[in-house]
Design a protein around this motif. Structure first.
Motif, PDB file in Angstrom:
ATOM      1  N   GLU A  61       8.107  -2.541   2.915  1.00  0.00           N
ATOM      2  CA  GLU A  61       6.885  -1.839   3.275  1.00  0.00           C
ATOM      3  C   GLU A  61       7.036  -0.321   3.198  1.00  0.00           C
ATOM      4  O   GLU A  61       6.094   0.410   3.508  1.00  0.00           O
ATOM      5  CB  GLU A  61       6.443  -2.243   4.689  1.00  0.00           C
ATOM      6  CG  GLU A  61       6.077  -3.722   4.807  1.00  0.00           C
ATOM      7  CD  GLU A  61       5.608  -4.077   6.204  1.00  0.00           C
ATOM      8  OE1 GLU A  61       5.660  -3.195   7.095  1.00  0.00           O
ATOM      9  OE2 GLU A  61       5.180  -5.228   6.416  1.00  0.00           O
ATOM     10  N   LYS A  62       8.186   0.165   2.829  1.00  0.00           N
ATOM     11  CA  LYS A  62       8.419   1.601   2.718  1.00  0.00           C
ATOM     12  C   LYS A  62       8.217   2.063   1.271  1.00  0.00           C
ATOM     13  O   LYS A  62       8.206   1.261   0.336  1.00  0.00           O
ATOM     14  CB  LYS A  62       9.827   1.956   3.186  1.00  0.00           C
ATOM     15  CG  LYS A  62      10.056   1.696   4.671  1.00  0.00           C
ATOM     16  CD  LYS A  62       9.189   2.599   5.551  1.00  0.00           C
ATOM     17  CE  LYS A  62       9.501   2.408   7.027  1.00  0.00           C
ATOM     18  NZ  LYS A  62       8.696   3.321   7.885  1.00  0.00           N
ATOM     19  N   TYR A  63       8.080   3.378   1.118  1.00  0.00           N
ATOM     20  CA  TYR A  63       7.775   3.956  -0.188  1.00  0.00           C
ATOM     21  C   TYR A  63       8.806   5.002  -0.586  1.00  0.00           C
ATOM     22  O   TYR A  63       9.575   5.497   0.244  1.00  0.00           O
ATOM     23  CB  TYR A  63       6.389   4.603  -0.162  1.00  0.00           C
ATOM     24  CG  TYR A  63       5.276   3.616   0.072  1.00  0.00           C
ATOM     25  CD1 TYR A  63       4.612   3.022  -0.987  1.00  0.00           C
ATOM     26  CD2 TYR A  63       4.892   3.260   1.366  1.00  0.00           C
ATOM     27  CE1 TYR A  63       3.595   2.110  -0.785  1.00  0.00           C
ATOM     28  CE2 TYR A  63       3.882   2.353   1.586  1.00  0.00           C
ATOM     29  CZ  TYR A  63       3.233   1.781   0.509  1.00  0.00           C
ATOM     30  OH  TYR A  63       2.239   0.873   0.720  1.00  0.00           O
ATOM     31  N   VAL A  64       8.763   5.341  -1.859  1.00  0.00           N
ATOM     32  CA  VAL A  64       9.567   6.452  -2.342  1.00  0.00           C
ATOM     33  C   VAL A  64       8.910   7.759  -1.911  1.00  0.00           C
ATOM     34  O   VAL A  64       9.573   8.687  -1.437  1.00  0.00           O
ATOM     35  CB  VAL A  64       9.701   6.399  -3.879  1.00  0.00           C
ATOM     36  CG1 VAL A  64      10.507   7.590  -4.393  1.00  0.00           C
ATOM     37  CG2 VAL A  64      10.352   5.084  -4.315  1.00  0.00           C
ATOM     38  N   LEU A  65       7.590   7.817  -2.072  1.00  0.00           N
ATOM     39  CA  LEU A  65       6.820   8.993  -1.657  1.00  0.00           C
ATOM     40  C   LEU A  65       5.367   8.589  -1.456  1.00  0.00           C
ATOM     41  O   LEU A  65       4.828   7.799  -2.236  1.00  0.00           O
ATOM     42  CB  LEU A  65       6.933  10.106  -2.704  1.00  0.00           C
ATOM     43  CG  LEU A  65       6.166  11.412  -2.427  1.00  0.00           C
ATOM     44  CD1 LEU A  65       6.976  12.612  -2.891  1.00  0.00           C
ATOM     45  CD2 LEU A  65       4.814  11.394  -3.138  1.00  0.00           C
ATOM     46  N   VAL A  66       4.738   9.146  -0.418  1.00  0.00           N
ATOM     47  CA  VAL A  66       3.318   8.882  -0.149  1.00  0.00           C
ATOM     48  C   VAL A  66       2.614  10.212   0.107  1.00  0.00           C
ATOM     49  O   VAL A  66       3.073  11.026   0.920  1.00  0.00           O
ATOM     50  CB  VAL A  66       3.114   7.961   1.076  1.00  0.00           C
ATOM     51  CG1 VAL A  66       1.623   7.773   1.346  1.00  0.00           C
ATOM     52  CG2 VAL A  66       3.776   6.624   0.854  1.00  0.00           C
ATOM     53  N   PHE A  67       1.497  10.422  -0.592  1.00  0.00           N
ATOM     54  CA  PHE A  67       0.660  11.603  -0.399  1.00  0.00           C
ATOM     55  C   PHE A  67      -0.767  11.123  -0.187  1.00  0.00           C
ATOM     56  O   PHE A  67      -1.338  10.438  -1.038  1.00  0.00           O
ATOM     57  CB  PHE A  67       0.738  12.527  -1.618  1.00  0.00           C
ATOM     58  CG  PHE A  67      -0.207  13.695  -1.560  1.00  0.00           C
ATOM     59  CD1 PHE A  67       0.178  14.884  -0.970  1.00  0.00           C
ATOM     60  CD2 PHE A  67      -1.485  13.608  -2.107  1.00  0.00           C
ATOM     61  CE1 PHE A  67      -0.692  15.970  -0.914  1.00  0.00           C
ATOM     62  CE2 PHE A  67      -2.366  14.678  -2.058  1.00  0.00           C
ATOM     63  CZ  PHE A  67      -1.965  15.862  -1.463  1.00  0.00           C
ATOM     64  N   ARG A  68      -1.349  11.476   0.974  1.00  0.00           N
ATOM     65  CA  ARG A  68      -2.723  11.081   1.278  1.00  0.00           C
ATOM     66  C   ARG A  68      -3.407  12.212   2.038  1.00  0.00           C
ATOM     67  O   ARG A  68      -2.790  12.864   2.883  1.00  0.00           O
ATOM     68  CB  ARG A  68      -2.774   9.819   2.156  1.00  0.00           C
ATOM     69  CG  ARG A  68      -2.427   8.527   1.440  1.00  0.00           C
ATOM     70  CD  ARG A  68      -2.346   7.368   2.427  1.00  0.00           C
ATOM     71  NE  ARG A  68      -1.974   6.133   1.739  1.00  0.00           N
ATOM     72  CZ  ARG A  68      -2.766   5.081   1.616  1.00  0.00           C
ATOM     73  NH1 ARG A  68      -3.982   5.112   2.108  1.00  0.00           N
ATOM     74  NH2 ARG A  68      -2.350   4.004   0.987  1.00  0.00           N
ATOM     75  N   ASP A  69      -4.691  12.388   1.727  1.00  0.00           N
ATOM     76  CA  ASP A  69      -5.499  13.364   2.466  1.00  0.00           C
ATOM     77  C   ASP A  69      -4.812  14.727   2.519  1.00  0.00           C
ATOM     78  O   ASP A  69      -4.716  15.366   3.581  1.00  0.00           O
ATOM     79  CB  ASP A  69      -5.802  12.857   3.878  1.00  0.00           C
ATOM     80  CG  ASP A  69      -6.503  11.507   3.848  1.00  0.00           C
ATOM     81  OD1 ASP A  69      -7.366  11.320   2.975  1.00  0.00           O
ATOM     82  OD2 ASP A  69      -6.174  10.637   4.682  1.00  0.00           O
ATOM     83  N   GLU A  70      -4.283  15.152   1.372  1.00  0.00           N
ATOM     84  CA  GLU A  70      -3.717  16.490   1.177  1.00  0.00           C
ATOM     85  C   GLU A  70      -2.428  16.734   1.966  1.00  0.00           C
ATOM     86  O   GLU A  70      -2.074  17.878   2.255  1.00  0.00           O
ATOM     87  CB  GLU A  70      -4.750  17.570   1.517  1.00  0.00           C
ATOM     88  CG  GLU A  70      -6.012  17.484   0.656  1.00  0.00           C
ATOM     89  CD  GLU A  70      -6.998  18.604   0.959  1.00  0.00           C
ATOM     90  OE1 GLU A  70      -6.740  19.373   1.913  1.00  0.00           O
ATOM     91  OE2 GLU A  70      -8.000  18.700   0.231  1.00  0.00           O
ATOM     92  N   ARG A  71      -1.698  15.684   2.300  1.00  0.00           N
ATOM     93  CA  ARG A  71      -0.405  15.896   2.945  1.00  0.00           C
ATOM     94  C   ARG A  71       0.517  14.710   2.688  1.00  0.00           C
ATOM     95  O   ARG A  71       0.075  13.612   2.341  1.00  0.00           O
ATOM     96  CB  ARG A  71      -0.568  16.119   4.454  1.00  0.00           C
ATOM     97  CG  ARG A  71      -1.015  14.918   5.254  1.00  0.00           C
ATOM     98  CD  ARG A  71      -1.293  15.311   6.696  1.00  0.00           C
ATOM     99  NE  ARG A  71      -1.656  14.178   7.534  1.00  0.00           N
ATOM    100  CZ  ARG A  71      -0.787  13.486   8.263  1.00  0.00           C
ATOM    101  NH1 ARG A  71       0.500  13.818   8.261  1.00  0.00           N
ATOM    102  NH2 ARG A  71      -1.189  12.470   9.008  1.00  0.00           N
ATOM    103  N   PHE A  72       1.810  14.948   2.856  1.00  0.00           N
ATOM    104  CA  PHE A  72       2.812  13.911   2.674  1.00  0.00           C
ATOM    105  C   PHE A  72       3.003  13.140   3.982  1.00  0.00           C
ATOM    106  O   PHE A  72       2.783  13.661   5.070  1.00  0.00           O
ATOM    107  CB  PHE A  72       4.145  14.526   2.231  1.00  0.00           C
ATOM    108  CG  PHE A  72       4.081  15.181   0.881  1.00  0.00           C
ATOM    109  CD1 PHE A  72       4.139  14.421  -0.276  1.00  0.00           C
ATOM    110  CD2 PHE A  72       3.947  16.555   0.766  1.00  0.00           C
ATOM    111  CE1 PHE A  72       4.077  15.019  -1.527  1.00  0.00           C
ATOM    112  CE2 PHE A  72       3.881  17.158  -0.476  1.00  0.00           C
ATOM    113  CZ  PHE A  72       3.937  16.397  -1.627  1.00  0.00           C
TER     114      PHE A  72
END
Length: 205
Positions: A61-72
């Motif tokens: 359930e983890k990611y390498v990188l997540v960017f949402r709503d203008e932030r990490f």
């Protein structure tokens, strides 16, 4: 084979060829242990990117990188990638969402997928994007001591094997298209001759 069937056959060959070349975003990269590499990905247009996810299937359930709503979102990031990844362009100009992966190790070997949602796209509020990846990169990291040719992304490609496969696929598609076109032309000519052939006159016995 009728004219309609010949046309459909030829059209199908062209469609298959276009589908294969459009799907060429699936890349294979081999890197040396300790390198910094770039996993390239570009959104299809210049609309604002509101969600970006770089994922790897084996991370749960983890990611390498997540960017949402203008932030990490570092809380959604797998521990092994913390402080080791960044975007090539944080402004994501021209849709560039390429990922920089620093100091790679053999544990970084895997298949990386890049997904984006842009401003005009409707999306559901969920932790996982329900859209197809726009870039799939198969990364292999060699242990220390192994050498190979570097690519522009900082890794090396899988040598002549990948080139041979690509050339072979292109040749098969070209031959298939030519054969389909020749079959189509042959039946066109045959039907043209049949249409101009005078009717057979029957002589009384």
């Amino acid at each position: 084979m009728s004219r309609r069937t010949s046309f459909l056959f030829f059209s199908t060959l062209l469609f298959v060829g276009l589908f294969v070349f459009v799907s060429a975003e699936n890349k294979n990269i081999t890197a040396k242990s300790g390198q910094d590499i770039t996993l390239t990905c570009r959104a299809p247009n210049n609309n604002n990117i509101i969600v970006l996810e770089w994922s790897r299937a084996d991370l749960g359930e983890k990611y390498v990188l997540v960017f949402r709503d203008e932030r990490f979102y570092p809380d959604h990031q797998h521990p092994s990638f913390k402080n080791r990844v960044d975007l090539q362009d944080r402004q994501m100009k021209d849709g560039d969402v390429s990922l920089i992966l620093k100091d790679v190790t053999t544990n970084d070997t895997g298949t990386y997928e890049c997904r984006v949602v842009q401003a005009e796209t409707k999306r559901r509020k969920s932790s996982v994007l329900d859209v197809d990846p726009i870039s799939i990169i198969n990364l292999r990291v060699d242990p220390p001591g192994q050498t190979g040719g570097d690519t522009e992304d900082g890794g090396k490609e899988d040598g002549p094997v990948g080139l041979i496969v690509s050339l072979s696929l292109s040749a098969v598609l070209l031959v298939s298209a030519v054969v389909g076109f020749l079959i189509y032309r042959k039946h066109e000519q045959q039907q043209s001759q049949d249409s101009h052939q005078p009717p057979v006159e029957f002589q009384p016995v």
